[in-house]
Scaffold this active site. Sequence first.
Site, PDB file in Angstrom:
ATOM      1  N   ASP A  12       0.816  -1.222   0.000  1.00 26.16           N
ATOM      2  CA  ASP A  12       0.000   0.000   0.000  1.00 26.16           C
ATOM      3  C   ASP A  12       0.845   1.265   0.000  1.00 26.16           C
ATOM      4  OD1 ASP A  12      -2.222  -1.748   0.262  1.00 26.16           O
ATOM      5  OD2 ASP A  12      -1.973  -1.761   2.434  1.00 26.16           O
ATOM      6  N   GLU A 175     -11.439   0.531  -3.465  1.00 25.54           N
ATOM      7  CA  GLU A 175     -10.788   1.032  -2.248  1.00 25.54           C
ATOM      8  C   GLU A 175      -9.546   1.815  -2.650  1.00 25.54           C
ATOM      9  OE1 GLU A 175     -10.101  -2.616  -0.174  1.00 25.54           O
ATOM     10  OE2 GLU A 175      -8.469  -3.236  -1.488  1.00 25.54           O
TER      11      GLU A 175
END
Length: 491
Positions: A12, A175
């Site tokens: 991420d 997301e």
Amino acid sequence: MTTPVIAGFHPDPSVCRVGDAYYLANSSFEYVPGVPIHYSTDLLTWTHIGNALTRPSQLTPHAGTASSGIYAPTLRHHDGRFWLVTTNISEIRRGHLIVSAERPEGPWTDPVHVAGTIGIDPDLTWDETGVCHLTWASFQPGLHGIASVPIDPAAGAMLAEPRLLWNGTGLAAPEGPHLYRVGEWWYLLLAEGGTERGHAVTVARARTLDGPFETAPHNPILTHRSTDHPVQNTGHGDLVELADRSWAMVYLGVRPRGRTPKFHVNGRETFLAGVDWVDGWPVVDEQRFAAQPRDHAFTDRFETSELDPRWVAPGTAPASFARWEDRGRLVLERPSQQESPALLLTRARDTRWTAQARLDTSGGTGRFLLRIDGDHWYGLTVDADGIEATAAIGPAVSPVARRSRCAGRNVTLRITVRDSDRPAQFGAPDEPDLVELAVVGDDGTCDALATLDGRYLSTEVAGGFTGRMLGVEPVHGQVVVEEVSYSTQLE
């Protein structure tokens, strides 16, 4: 690109530029300190300069699972200050947390929480009037999707009612939102398809943050799904404008190996691609940058009064169970009231490597181990009588070999990860790798106790969002760590 720019469990990624320097933050999940921060001047070579969440006031100790803790952060620089927003999934109902700092090394402030923003993967951006906007993947009833709201980031207060922006192209799990103002458009970058083999990066744009957002005609702009590319699960990108006005994107990917379904063991890693703007849309160029394999070798003799930022522990800070007895002698002892395990760990970074630990176990029982979570690990345990190799695969925790120990209080243990030498079937060996557990004698000779299948320490078996970690555990009493070394066998 097939080589990560930040190898090992660094998922991420979020990046920002300040002048000619770049700073990058990653998820950390159960591990404390949380959110590693890296620095670079070329986007290819990165240095770990610290961690953002280092104090209990920032990250409450917890005894969660490997998928608990700190989820995807966003790192930004605005008006002379660094800002970081993230989600502590273990305290999700408090809302996203925001910390800031004058310097990326820290210290970072205690967090403020934006109440009423339940979800994951928050983003911060500032509009042309200086108003800060928080965007996230919302789980709230009546606000399910990619939501955004103007906020006061210093106070954590919402300045209006949240609204939905764009929920993606229809793939699973939209997301990882990031908002950017480029020219006359607002661009919304998303991760879609789940963070496994279907992972993808998609984008939409609108003239104003009120929308409507229109989808790019060539979505997804990055994915390796349904290909034989050696890097898979590509997604969760973040854009950055370079000093020369060109653009790039950091994103996560994995390097699976072995027979189908293939197994990745070091978690999700950080990769880099170039970006061009064509007809008002970002187009990804994966060949622009050429990262070279790096030597991640280190030797830590624990001669200073502070741990290197590479060292972390699940659920609690290493300082809760580690102390210096003397220079070069780090004592580990699990407090009786501590719920989380006392594990001093660092990330495995490579596909082939060797690590050694020299321990003094005269005051207790110690373990040198490689783990992906608390239920999946291989280790060497030293007690007063001998050394035992153990394999933990879910509920099955089994000793696989034992030998007597030599006289003296010190013992050197070795873990080696190497390519499989077993016969290949259908073009690939069954395992992604083999894990060898061994004891090193005073004369340097090595006695291998066990060689184990690496599949059982993979995400495909264990599940979750992390990767392999190696380190030392005080099983009973006190264990003194005198040296830990890690060496890389480069491709």
